[in-house]
Design an enzyme around this catalytic site. Structure first.
Site, short mmCIF file in Angstrom:
data_model
loop_
_atom_site.label_atom_id
_atom_site.label_comp_id
_atom_site.label_asym_id
_atom_site.label_seq_id
_atom_site.Cartn_x
_atom_site.Cartn_y
_atom_site.Cartn_z
N ALA A 120 0.57 7.85 0.23
CA ALA A 120 1.37 9.00 0.66
C ALA A 120 2.41 8.61 1.70
O ALA A 120 3.59 8.92 1.55
CB ALA A 120 0.44 10.08 1.21
N ILE A 121 1.98 7.90 2.74
CA ILE A 121 2.92 7.48 3.78
C ILE A 121 3.82 6.35 3.27
O ILE A 121 5.05 6.39 3.41
CB ILE A 121 2.17 7.01 5.04
CG1 ILE A 121 1.45 8.18 5.71
CG2 ILE A 121 3.12 6.32 6.02
CD1 ILE A 121 2.37 9.16 6.39
N GLY A 122 3.20 5.32 2.67
CA GLY A 122 3.95 4.14 2.24
C GLY A 122 5.01 4.44 1.20
O GLY A 122 6.14 3.94 1.28
N SER A 181 -5.24 13.61 7.29
CA SER A 181 -5.43 12.55 6.29
C SER A 181 -6.91 12.36 5.98
O SER A 181 -7.27 12.03 4.85
CB SER A 181 -4.83 11.24 6.81
OG SER A 181 -5.42 10.86 8.04
N ASN A 194 -9.32 15.05 13.17
CA ASN A 194 -9.62 14.47 11.86
C ASN A 194 -11.07 14.68 11.43
O ASN A 194 -11.33 15.19 10.33
CB ASN A 194 -9.25 12.99 11.83
CG ASN A 194 -7.76 12.77 11.60
OD1 ASN A 194 -6.95 13.61 11.94
ND2 ASN A 194 -7.40 11.64 11.03
N LYS A 230 -1.56 9.59 20.13
CA LYS A 230 -1.93 10.02 18.78
C LYS A 230 -3.46 10.07 18.63
O LYS A 230 -4.00 10.98 18.00
CB LYS A 230 -1.34 9.08 17.73
CG LYS A 230 -1.51 9.61 16.30
CD LYS A 230 -0.74 8.80 15.28
CE LYS A 230 -0.88 9.43 13.90
NZ LYS A 230 -0.20 8.66 12.85
N GLY A 267 0.84 -1.19 0.00
CA GLY A 267 0.00 0.00 0.00
C GLY A 267 0.88 1.24 0.00
O GLY A 267 1.03 1.90 1.02
N ALA A 268 1.48 1.53 -1.14
CA ALA A 268 2.44 2.63 -1.23
C ALA A 268 1.73 3.92 -1.61
O ALA A 268 1.90 4.44 -2.71
CB ALA A 268 3.54 2.30 -2.24
#
Length: 325
Positions: A10-12, A273, A212, A204, A7-8
């Protein structure tokens, strides 16, 4: 070690690109235009720490990644139900699966969760599909403090943060967490290994449960919410409710609400996010981030009126947004 980022987004993609640049053996799994752009042009990173481009291996099918030692789950929490069964064939006896999702992870009440051991949250793992697909012995937890977004396929903007805390769900120290920490540190991340991963998850959550959904409702950045006199009061009330749930679970938060607010303000003009997903027409991580905490609160008999109200409005917003797209 061989790494796979399943799962690449934004973060990945940012994580994988940094590790590949540091010389690690990394494969990225993605789909759609983002996949095609990364296969054709590599990954381009825009960051205050320096822009760069890198060409890691990128695959469309998980099976094409080959044998791997560590799998980073880079998809959003609501996508894990679909992804988890595809991860199962990749798991060898010693394969490590690092969860990076926001919210309460599916493994939270496994391995050393005390009186709540074995509890499954329906809003996080409907039907228990994830837990059945990824055995708890494979799991290493993580908490990601990065602000990133996909500005166009294959291009990731990193605006703030470089810390990824990891830890064993049972609170022990292990050789595998040491090795993963070393690899991430080599890639330029701050990667402490904690024996209190469950406690830090709630730090967090304290911000995410408040900011969020409010950001999705208002379209405001984090600093705008913190500095707004009315919204900041609402955020504090939600944080107080989250703090109450954590307390019932015997979680001692190492940070006050005021410090959490101050830390959020330092992030600046960043969209959460959840807001990014809403604007892009993607499903939001509402259930894992907010719904899961409400579900725990319900089980513990804790009233959470502020959180419930914001959750209900955001859930309706998501449904109506999907219908109009």
């Amino acid at each position: 070690m061989r790494f796979l980022v399943a799962g690449a987004g934004a973060i990945g993609a940012y994580l994988g690109a940094r590790m590949a640049r540091a010389g690690e053996d990394v494969t990225l799994f993605a789909r759609g235009p983002h996949l095609r752009a990364m296969q054709a042009n590599g990954v381009r990173i825009l960051s205050p720490e320096g822009d760069f481009e890198i060409r890691p291996k990128v695959v469309e099918k998980l099976g094409d990644a080959g044998p791997v030692d560590v799998i980073f789950l880079g998809v959003k929490a609501h996508s894990l139900t679909q992804l988890a069964p595809q991860i199962t064939p990749l798991l060898r006896e010693d394969t490590v699966v690092v969860s990076t999702e926001n919210g309460v992870p599916w493994w939270y009440f496994q391995l050393g969760a005390g009186e709540f051991s074995g509890l499954r949250l329906e809003r996080v793992d409907p039907g228990g599909v994830i837990a059945q697909s990824i055995g708890s012995r494979h799991v290493v937890g993580s908490i990601v403090y990065l602000a990133t977004e996909i500005v166009e396929p294959g291009v990731i903007r990193h605006t703030e943060g470089n810390r990824i805390t990891i830890g064993e769900p049972d609170g022990t120290r292990s050789e595998r967490t040491r090795q993963i920490s070393e690899a991430l540190t080599k890639a330029g991340f701050k990667c402490p290994v904690t024996t209190r991963i469950r406690n830090e998850i709630w730090v967090k959550l304290l911000g995410n449960v408040a900011f969020n959904p409010i950001s999705a409702l208002t379209r405001a950045t984090i600093v705008q919410m913190v500095r707004d006199p009315d919204v900041s009061v609402l955020a504090r009330r939600i944080m107080e409710e989250v703090e109450g749930v954590a307390s019932k679970l015997a979680i001692e938060l190492p940070i006050s609400i005021e410090k959490r607010m101050a830390g959020a303000e330092k992030v600046g003009e960043h969209k959460t996010s959840m807001l990014q997903d809403l604007e892009a027409g993607r499903p939001m991580e509402l259930e894992a981030v907010v719904g899961a905490v409400l579900e725990i609160g319900e089980r513990l008999g804790i009233s959470m009126p502020y959180t419930q109200a914001v959750y209900a409005c955001t859930k309706l917003l998501e449904r109506t947004s999907i219908k109009t797209r």
